[in-house]
Motif scaffolding. Structure first.
Motif, PDB file in Angstrom:
ATOM      1  N   LYS A  12     -47.665  -7.260  -5.623  1.00 29.03           N
ATOM      2  CA  LYS A  12     -49.008  -7.489  -6.176  1.00 29.03           C
ATOM      3  C   LYS A  12     -49.336  -8.965  -6.399  1.00 29.03           C
ATOM      4  O   LYS A  12     -50.448  -9.399  -6.154  1.00 29.03           O
ATOM      5  N   ASN A  13     -48.386  -9.737  -6.881  1.00 27.59           N
ATOM      6  CA  ASN A  13     -48.627 -11.140  -7.188  1.00 27.59           C
ATOM      7  C   ASN A  13     -48.598 -11.947  -5.888  1.00 27.59           C
ATOM      8  O   ASN A  13     -47.577 -11.976  -5.198  1.00 27.59           O
ATOM      9  N   HIS A  16     -45.690 -14.462  -5.582  1.00 23.26           N
ATOM     10  CA  HIS A  16     -44.411 -13.783  -5.389  1.00 23.26           C
ATOM     11  C   HIS A  16     -44.309 -13.248  -3.958  1.00 23.26           C
ATOM     12  O   HIS A  16     -43.251 -13.323  -3.326  1.00 23.26           O
ATOM     13  N   LYS A  59     -40.413  -9.270 -12.179  1.00 24.82           N
ATOM     14  CA  LYS A  59     -41.531  -9.993 -12.779  1.00 24.82           C
ATOM     15  C   LYS A  59     -41.301 -11.501 -12.816  1.00 24.82           C
ATOM     16  O   LYS A  59     -42.207 -12.288 -12.538  1.00 24.82           O
TER      17      LYS A  59
END
Length: 123
Positions: A12-13, A16, A59
């Motif tokens: 999602k990021n 990342h 995360k």
């Protein structure tokens, strides 16, 4: 890198996703003989059917899993690089550059150490 497209799309990021793609592309380019596979929903590289290295996304970091033997062999290097780690993986924080030199040495070690290995995992 087609083997990793779906995995990468699921991150999602965007930062990342980009960093993970860069690391996977670097491994693929540096070690073109390694097979690119998804197993247990994680990208990994194998050689003659044996595990060499795998990655997962968390995360706060990209987790690098080279198996316990490599973790022991490179314990001091991992500490000197400033990476947090467990017995089985290295945590490479998203906000720090990837130590490609260390990653290269770990992969080379696993390729050589597992050259005669006939199983997926070390016994």
């Amino acid at each position: 890198m087609d083997a990793f497209a779906e995995f990468l799309a699921g991150i999602k990021n965007p930062q990342h996703q980009q960093q993970t793609e860069e690391v996977l592309a670097w491994v693929a380019k540096k070690f073109p003989a390694l097979m690119q596979e998804i197993k247990w929903k994680q990208p990994m590289f194998t050689d003659h059917g044996t595990y060499i290295i795998g990655f997962s996304v968390a995360k706060h970091h990209l987790a690098v899993a080279p198996e316990r033997a490599a973790m022991i062999h490179f314990a001091n290097d991992i500490i000197q690089a400033g990476y947090d780690h467990t017995k089985e993986l290295i945590r490479m924080p998203w906000d720090r550059p990837v130590d490609y030199s260390l990653l290269e040495r770990i992969i080379e070690f696993n390729i050589m150490d597992k050259a005669d290995c006939e199983t997926f995992w070390r016994k």
